[in-house]
Enzyme design. Sequence first.
Site, PDB file in Angstrom:
ATOM      1  N   HIS A 101       0.883  -1.171   0.000  1.00  0.00           N
ATOM      2  CA  HIS A 101       0.000   0.000   0.000  1.00  0.00           C
ATOM      3  C   HIS A 101       0.926   1.227   0.000  1.00  0.00           C
ATOM      4  CE1 HIS A 101      -2.383  -2.972   2.346  1.00  0.00           C
ATOM      5  NE2 HIS A 101      -3.467  -2.378   1.903  1.00  0.00           N
ATOM      6  N   ASP A 104       2.318   1.993   3.324  1.00  0.00           N
ATOM      7  CA  ASP A 104       3.242   1.031   3.952  1.00  0.00           C
ATOM      8  C   ASP A 104       4.674   1.444   3.672  1.00  0.00           C
ATOM      9  OD1 ASP A 104       0.997  -0.628   4.259  1.00  0.00           O
ATOM     10  OD2 ASP A 104       1.485  -1.801   2.460  1.00  0.00           O
ATOM     11  N   ASP A 296      -4.880 -13.746  -2.457  1.00  0.00           N
ATOM     12  CA  ASP A 296      -4.212 -13.421  -1.206  1.00  0.00           C
ATOM     13  C   ASP A 296      -4.180 -14.699  -0.382  1.00  0.00           C
ATOM     14  OD1 ASP A 296      -3.553 -10.858  -1.792  1.00  0.00           O
ATOM     15  OD2 ASP A 296      -4.875  -9.902  -0.332  1.00  0.00           O
TER      16      ASP A 296
HETATM   17  C1  XLS Z   1      -7.435  -6.666   4.497  1.00  0.00           C
HETATM   18  C2  XLS Z   1      -7.059  -6.868   3.088  1.00  0.00           C
HETATM   19  C3  XLS Z   1      -5.904  -6.016   2.626  1.00  0.00           C
HETATM   20  C4  XLS Z   1      -5.826  -6.010   1.131  1.00  0.00           C
HETATM   21  C5  XLS Z   1      -5.061  -4.882   0.565  1.00  0.00           C
HETATM   22  O1  XLS Z   1      -8.179  -7.419   5.091  1.00  0.00           O
HETATM   23  O2  XLS Z   1      -6.789  -8.215   2.876  1.00  0.00           O
HETATM   24  O3  XLS Z   1      -4.727  -6.452   3.208  1.00  0.00           O
HETATM   25  O4  XLS Z   1      -5.295  -7.213   0.652  1.00  0.00           O
HETATM   26  O5  XLS Z   1      -5.579  -3.659   0.926  1.00  0.00           O
HETATM   27 NI    NI Z   2      -5.855  -9.095   1.266  1.00  0.00          NI
END
Ligand code: XLS
Ligand code: NI
Length: 436
Positions: A101, A104, A296
């Site tokens: 992000h 970050d 993810d």
């Molecule tokens: C949060 C999300 C975040 C996204 C990116 O729960 O998973 O980490 O992957 O903003």
């Molecule tokens: Ni995520």
Amino acid sequence: MAYFPEITSPIQFEGKGSRNPLAFKYYEANRKIGSKTMAEHLRFAVCYWHTFRGVGSDPFGIGTMDRSWAAAPDPLQRAKDTMDAAFEFFTKLGVDLWCFHDTDISPEGNDLTEYAKNLDEIVAYAEEKQREHNVKLLWGTANLFSNPRYQAGASTNPDPHVFATAATQVKHALEATHRLGGAGYVFWGGREGYDTLWNTKMQQEREQFAALLHMAVAHKKKIGFDGPFYIEPKPKEPTKHQYDSDVAACLNFLREFDLMEHLKLNIETNHATLAGHSMQHELRSAREAGALGSIDANTGDELIGWDTDQFPTNLYLTTQIMLEVLAMGGFTTGGLNFDAKVRRQSHESVDLFYAHIGGMDAFARGLEIAHTIVEDGRLDRFVEERYSGWNGDLGQKILARTATLDECEAFALANGEPTRKSGRQEFLENLINEFM
Ligand code: XLS
Ligand code: NI
Ligand code: NI
């Protein structure tokens, strides 16, 4: 200076018999599985937020993590030290993709001007690091949920001034992603939902969100960024209802607002389970809509009701995920981003290595198993056979939507009571276990 002095050389593949906890047992980057190497299939990425910025706080306690790179008092220096640590980590782990992000990697400063100036400086620094370490960006994103200004949402805020501020961040984060050669760009609607409907214009908020996405699509064309956008479903947390609650809700949203051709999905395991679905269900729903973009890779704890973002170690989970990835023909721009954090008690930096090594091995093994299941063919053949009646005349006419109720009745009367067939669930579960 080394931020991970206990890791003196890159993590090696040592095979299943190895007792070295800092070696891969299954992940062998260059080994071919089918036509591609494991590295090409899996496209692992390390996430910046949890791994380098996570402090280990929870609602009951402050941070616990020992992070030598977070010591410098000057925020820009601290950001650069953190980036040095990150690239040292990527190289020692042997992962060549990362995700971030805007906030970050770079200090927000006191206003948007400082925000943009800092981000520019840090992105230039990251560009250098990427070159030097031969690392690429999987995706970038903007943090539109941490700053107090976003307490009532970013693009879905009741105040257009907040919308404009969020849009500014999206513009800069998108440009940063483009400059770093990012393969994609993610929208996770951090606070795009509501805490209570008593104060909320739900449909207008959804329209606002769509408006931001359309602006981003236009900007992407303007700057020549050709990677895909991904939207990331999550049902709740931080708000009680997020508009992108699951894959089905996201697909409906994208279709309603003519965004289907511009966005795919970035699907996270713990979000799937919070939505009351399996990851397999969410991936299947997206894949069959042609909208599975990226993953993810994490897991939740079924007994804890929030987004615990743990590292994935369950081989059934990774096998199911890799079966869906193989079924879509593999990742193109997407990958497996470890959006996962070490537990609060795993406060030493070496724990970051154990966590990622375990996650990578679990996916490497899942890939091997999934590939073997596909090669074996019995599972696919079973499913084909189960639906084979649909290859007949009536089935084809129904699917083509040319059959009528009258024709169905004529068929049903002529053929009598249908023969029931077992779904063979237990048989199939045993079959899968043959490969585990
Ligand atoms: C949060 C999300 C975040 C996204 C990116 O729960 O998973 O980490 O992957 O903003
Ligand atoms: Ni995520
Ligand atoms: Ni999560």
